[in-house]
Enzyme design. Structure first.
Site, PDB file in Angstrom:
ATOM      1  N   GLU A  97       9.438  -3.533  32.423  1.00  0.00           N
ATOM      2  CA  GLU A  97       8.775  -4.732  31.896  1.00  0.00           C
ATOM      3  C   GLU A  97       7.362  -4.894  32.442  1.00  0.00           C
ATOM      4  O   GLU A  97       6.417  -5.116  31.711  1.00  0.00           O
ATOM      5  CB  GLU A  97       9.580  -5.987  32.255  1.00  0.00           C
ATOM      6  CG  GLU A  97      10.741  -6.273  31.339  1.00  0.00           C
ATOM      7  CD  GLU A  97      11.457  -7.549  31.742  1.00  0.00           C
ATOM      8  OE1 GLU A  97      10.795  -8.593  31.884  1.00  0.00           O
ATOM      9  OE2 GLU A  97      12.690  -7.491  31.913  1.00  0.00           O
ATOM     10  N   ASP A 102      14.214  -5.578  33.434  1.00  0.00           N
ATOM     11  CA  ASP A 102      14.833  -6.347  34.524  1.00  0.00           C
ATOM     12  C   ASP A 102      16.345  -6.501  34.345  1.00  0.00           C
ATOM     13  O   ASP A 102      16.845  -6.603  33.221  1.00  0.00           O
ATOM     14  CB  ASP A 102      14.197  -7.741  34.607  1.00  0.00           C
ATOM     15  CG  ASP A 102      12.824  -7.697  35.262  1.00  0.00           C
ATOM     16  OD1 ASP A 102      12.422  -6.620  35.725  1.00  0.00           O
ATOM     17  OD2 ASP A 102      12.147  -8.742  35.307  1.00  0.00           O
ATOM     18  N   ASP A 162      18.701  -8.693  34.087  1.00  0.00           N
ATOM     19  CA  ASP A 162      19.236 -10.014  33.757  1.00  0.00           C
ATOM     20  C   ASP A 162      19.327 -10.142  32.239  1.00  0.00           C
ATOM     21  O   ASP A 162      19.077  -9.181  31.507  1.00  0.00           O
ATOM     22  CB  ASP A 162      18.358 -11.123  34.356  1.00  0.00           C
ATOM     23  CG  ASP A 162      16.891 -11.009  33.940  1.00  0.00           C
ATOM     24  OD1 ASP A 162      16.591 -10.307  32.949  1.00  0.00           O
ATOM     25  OD2 ASP A 162      16.040 -11.628  34.591  1.00  0.00           O
ATOM     26  N   GLU A 198      17.437 -11.705  30.053  1.00  0.00           N
ATOM     27  CA  GLU A 198      16.161 -11.464  29.369  1.00  0.00           C
ATOM     28  C   GLU A 198      15.846  -9.974  29.344  1.00  0.00           C
ATOM     29  O   GLU A 198      15.414  -9.438  28.320  1.00  0.00           O
ATOM     30  CB  GLU A 198      15.033 -12.223  30.084  1.00  0.00           C
ATOM     31  CG  GLU A 198      15.098 -13.723  29.965  1.00  0.00           C
ATOM     32  CD  GLU A 198      14.924 -14.238  28.548  1.00  0.00           C
ATOM     33  OE1 GLU A 198      14.061 -13.720  27.827  1.00  0.00           O
ATOM     34  OE2 GLU A 198      15.664 -15.153  28.160  1.00  0.00           O
ATOM     35  N   TYR A 228      16.157  -8.067  43.929  1.00  0.00           N
ATOM     36  CA  TYR A 228      15.854  -8.838  42.723  1.00  0.00           C
ATOM     37  C   TYR A 228      15.963 -10.334  42.993  1.00  0.00           C
ATOM     38  O   TYR A 228      16.940 -10.801  43.586  1.00  0.00           O
ATOM     39  CB  TYR A 228      16.808  -8.446  41.592  1.00  0.00           C
ATOM     40  CG  TYR A 228      16.359  -8.955  40.241  1.00  0.00           C
ATOM     41  CD1 TYR A 228      15.080  -8.689  39.767  1.00  0.00           C
ATOM     42  CD2 TYR A 228      17.215  -9.710  39.448  1.00  0.00           C
ATOM     43  CE1 TYR A 228      14.662  -9.150  38.532  1.00  0.00           C
ATOM     44  CE2 TYR A 228      16.815 -10.174  38.206  1.00  0.00           C
ATOM     45  CZ  TYR A 228      15.533  -9.891  37.760  1.00  0.00           C
ATOM     46  OH  TYR A 228      15.127 -10.364  36.528  1.00  0.00           O
ATOM     47  N   ARG A 270      16.070 -12.995  40.940  1.00  0.00           N
ATOM     48  CA  ARG A 270      16.791 -13.909  40.035  1.00  0.00           C
ATOM     49  C   ARG A 270      18.285 -13.647  40.198  1.00  0.00           C
ATOM     50  O   ARG A 270      18.843 -12.754  39.576  1.00  0.00           O
ATOM     51  CB  ARG A 270      16.350 -13.709  38.586  1.00  0.00           C
ATOM     52  CG  ARG A 270      14.918 -14.162  38.345  1.00  0.00           C
ATOM     53  CD  ARG A 270      14.530 -14.163  36.872  1.00  0.00           C
ATOM     54  NE  ARG A 270      13.178 -14.654  36.704  1.00  0.00           N
ATOM     55  CZ  ARG A 270      12.094 -13.891  36.683  1.00  0.00           C
ATOM     56  NH1 ARG A 270      12.230 -12.579  36.809  1.00  0.00           N
ATOM     57  NH2 ARG A 270      10.895 -14.405  36.527  1.00  0.00           N
ATOM     58  N   HIS A 279      23.850  -9.825  40.844  1.00  0.00           N
ATOM     59  CA  HIS A 279      23.020  -9.121  41.828  1.00  0.00           C
ATOM     60  C   HIS A 279      23.302  -9.662  43.218  1.00  0.00           C
ATOM     61  O   HIS A 279      23.851 -10.736  43.385  1.00  0.00           O
ATOM     62  CB  HIS A 279      21.533  -9.309  41.504  1.00  0.00           C
ATOM     63  CG  HIS A 279      21.221  -9.131  40.062  1.00  0.00           C
ATOM     64  ND1 HIS A 279      21.226  -7.903  39.449  1.00  0.00           N
ATOM     65  CD2 HIS A 279      20.950 -10.038  39.089  1.00  0.00           C
ATOM     66  CE1 HIS A 279      20.941  -8.058  38.167  1.00  0.00           C
ATOM     67  NE2 HIS A 279      20.786  -9.335  37.925  1.00  0.00           N
TER      68      HIS A 279
END
Length: 700
Positions: free
Chosen positions: A8, A81, A83, A85, A299, A301, A345
């Site tokens: 990303e 990433d 997640d 998104e 990570y 998030r 995570h």
């Protein structure tokens, strides 16, 4: 031909390329490449909420370049990433590049280190369609609420208003708190506080009035306090009971996204957006001297408190080497993750414990260093031994002249082993009075009362939300997800539903009026429990328990019915916002101008609109005169939001100051005194050669 790895963020490219070598070409999408276009709803409700995605404007050239690289490569790996998104971006990439979503072409990196990248590359998988569907459902849900409800609010209150599924609830929490504060009726109460000195000692310690030896007493008036004080005038104080014990204080768990945002707000004064920006940079990789680009944290998030065994072993060895074995707990700590967490995570932690904050400080920006230090210290501390405190509680009796046996209590502690507090202690949302240490006390010991007084107090209303406490409330109520909190707070402040006053968040009139309308007409949208249930439903989509189209249909059928009813019942109704009249006369028509609120904040306008369209900037004066030309000093903001002071006669007068000019004059030279903010504000003369300064507690 090399394999193509698509990530990303462009800042990750160099770090990952270093670990993968020449057999791989790493490129970045720079975020989403396909989305619902902003110009229209782009959701076909009648066709099972089918989204109409388009290439994001400005990304067309990038898409063509990605297609060319994909055709020339020996294979494509989607490494966006880890997640929802990121999964959705990989899914969109697969569609654009003609990749099979069932192929094992998806890799994820929990940390941008050699270990993390290697582990991710060794375990490719197919795209997780449940994750994609959960992201699609959230995106479409928010689009339906925003694009259907915003025009209604704009029509009924003011042009340009927006509504959001999570933002509207966040504003409601702030408005509800403000209404609690307004409705609060303070109650008077008194305390009697004494300072005692043990026989044969010089050290005084505080003791608080409890009541009688039979019951606790609540003192509600000064007369009642004075009656007790009079009764205690010649009392003999004696220790009736001393209770000693040991208290163990355990360290806080490692950070998850929400607790990182809260602690950075409390301790560093960072807004959530600023925290996440610095955390993203630390995760993606920073140039560290001879080491090159290194991802410093895992990570950022995450809602999980899970820690890998390798990380626990590494930090255990570090603690033993630096502080010794006594600073280790009997066994490594494992923390329990909340029941409704996604647990995708690990907790947020340093990728390499040996890279202490001091070692990397010179390679980091100020924000990166402060946040890395916070993350590093919190993680190391979570695997350290408890802090041990020796506690003392004393009951003190005092027979009054009336024969009543009064009781005072004193408590304190001393630290017998500092444990994890040698490195880190968690911040607090509210200041609390800390216990101090007590002198040696024994049963039957006589005390001399050095001083005793009654003190008046009033009960306080609930505190306004700060960014930290709002994030805590959102998380506790299951509203939104930690990764969305920064955007939510930016939205409600940026659209003037809420303003910051120092650290606290306060609703504007616009926020209150909008919330009132939403409560009356769309109670579910701003209902905390309902919004939390929607989040739970989205989690069920992610886990594959629920169909995403059914979830959307269940929400939308009720929402659409409520919206149609509100439109019908409020035909022709327009809610007027109050307008504060100013002393400024419109030079075009002679009316008194009023303060209005628009998309970009407050401004001054003529009330004669549309006949008179005169508008001006709203200038806030601070009451002082310009020390250069005598004009008015006005409050301004820099591009980064920092407050400074300038002259209203700019550009004819170029006076500017970060410190606030005051109406006070220097007693030495008669020039203006500037006020420098701080715990104890300092006033100093604007003339450098004068040298006069004072604090609020000190005249010279």
């Amino acid at each position: 031909m090399p394999k193509l790895v698509i990530v990303e963020s462009p800042t990750k490219v160099k770090t990952i390329k270093k670990y993968l070598g020449t057999d791989y070409d790493v490129v970045a999408t720079m975020g989403h490449i396909r989305d619902l276009p902003e110009s229209r709803l782009s959701v076909d409700i009648k066709k099972k909420f089918a989204p109409k995605y388009e290439i994001i404007k400005g990304k067309e050239k990038l898409v063509e370049e990605l297609k060319e690289k994909a055709e020339k490569s020996s294979g494509v790996l989607l490494a966006t990433d880890p997640d929802r998104e990121g999964e959705a971006i990989s899914w969109h990439l697969a569609y654009i590049l003609g990749l099979d979503t069932n192929d094992k072409n998806r890799v994820t990196f929990n940390e941008i280190t050699k270990t993390g990248v290697t582990a991710g590359m060794e375990h490719p998988r197919s795209i997780d369609q449940n994750l994609v569907n959960a992201q699609q459902a959230r995106r479409i849900l928010d689009r339906l609420v925003g694009y259907k409800l915003s025009p209604f609010l704009s029509q009924k209150i003011r042009r340009g208003l927006s509504a959001g599924r999570v933002q509207s609830v966040a504003v409601r929490l702030i408005v509800d708190r403000e209404e609690e504060i307004r409705a609060f009726k303070p109650e008077e109460y008194w305390t009697i506080d004494a300072k005692m000195i043990p026989q044969g000692s010089r050290k005084a310690f505080p003791a608080a009035f409890y009541g009688t030896t039979q019951e606790k007493m609540k003192i509600t008036s000064g007369d009642e306090a004075n009656r007790i004080l009079d009764d205690l005038k010649d009392a003999a104080y004696q220790i009736a009971k001393v209770k000693k014990g040991t208290r163990r204080k355990s360290p806080a768990p490692p950070f998850i996204t929400s607790t990182l945002q809260q602690e950075a707000s409390r301790r560093l004064g960072f807004q959530a957006k600023r925290t996440m920006k610095a955390a993203q940079e630390l995760y993606e990789g920073v140039e560290i001297g001879e080491l090159g680009a290194v991802g410093l944290i895992t990570y950022m998030r995450t809602d999980s408190l899970r820690i890998s065994e390798d990380a626990i072993n590494e930090v255990t060895a570090y603690i033993e080497g630096r502080w010794g074995k006594k600073y280790l707990p009997d066994s490594p700590r494992h923390f329990k993750t909340r029941a409704n967490a996604q647990d995708g995570h690990e907790a947020i932690r340093p990728t390499t414990i040996d890279l202490s904050p001091d070692k990397v400080k010179d390679s980091l920006s100020n924000d990166q260093y402060k946040l890395y230090k916070l993350i590093w210290e919190r993680f190391v501390a979570c695997q350290m031994a408890n802090c041990l405190q020796s506690t003392t509680q004393a009951d003190i009796t005092a027979p009054g002249a009336s024969g009543t046996e009064y009781l005072f209590k004193a408590s304190g502690y001393t630290v017998t082993f500092d444990g994890f507090t040698v490195l880190y202690e968690e911040g607090k949302d509210e200041e609390t009075a800390d216990e101090g240490s007590l002198p040696p006390l024994e049963n039957g010991m006589k005390l001399r009362c050095k001083e005793i007084a009654g003190n008046q107090h009033f009960t306080q209303p609930p505190a306004r939300f700060t960014e930290a406490t709002l994030i805590k409330a959102l998380e506790e109520n299951g509203i939104g997800r930690p990764s969305t909190y920064a955007a939510t707070i930016s939205t409600i402040t940026g659209r003037n539903y809420v303003v910051r006053e120092g650290k606290v968040l306060k609703p504007t009139e616009l926020g209150e009026v909008t919330t009132k309308l939403m409560r009356e007409r769309f109670p579910k949208i701003v209902n905390v429990k309902f919004t939390a249930q929607v989040e739970s439903d989205l989690d069920k989509v992610q886990s594959g328990e629920t169909d995403w189209v059914e979830t959307l249909d269940h929400f939308y059928s009720d929402f659409d019915k409520t919206l149609k009813q509100a439109k019908e019942e409020m035909k022709g109704v327009k809610i007027q916002l109050k307008e504060d009249e100013t002393d400024i006369i419109c030079e075009k028509c002679g009316r008194r101008m009023v303060i209005k609120t628009g998309r970009f904040g407050r401004f001054i306008a003529c009330p004669g609109y549309p006949e008179c369209k005169n508008v001006k900037k709203l200038v806030q004066e601070n009451g002082a005169d310009c020390p250069k030309c005598g004009g008015k000093v006005v409050v301004k903001k820099s591009k980064k939001g920092r407050v400074f002071y300038g002259c209203s006669n700019y550009p004819n007068c170029d006076f500017v100051s970060w410190d606030e000019p005051t109406q006070q004059k220097c007693p030495r030279c008669g020039k203006t005194l500037l006020k420098k903010k701080g715990k104890k504000p300092k006033y100093y003369c604007i003339t450098p050669d004068c040298g006069y300064e004072k604090t609020e507690d000190n005249e010279e």
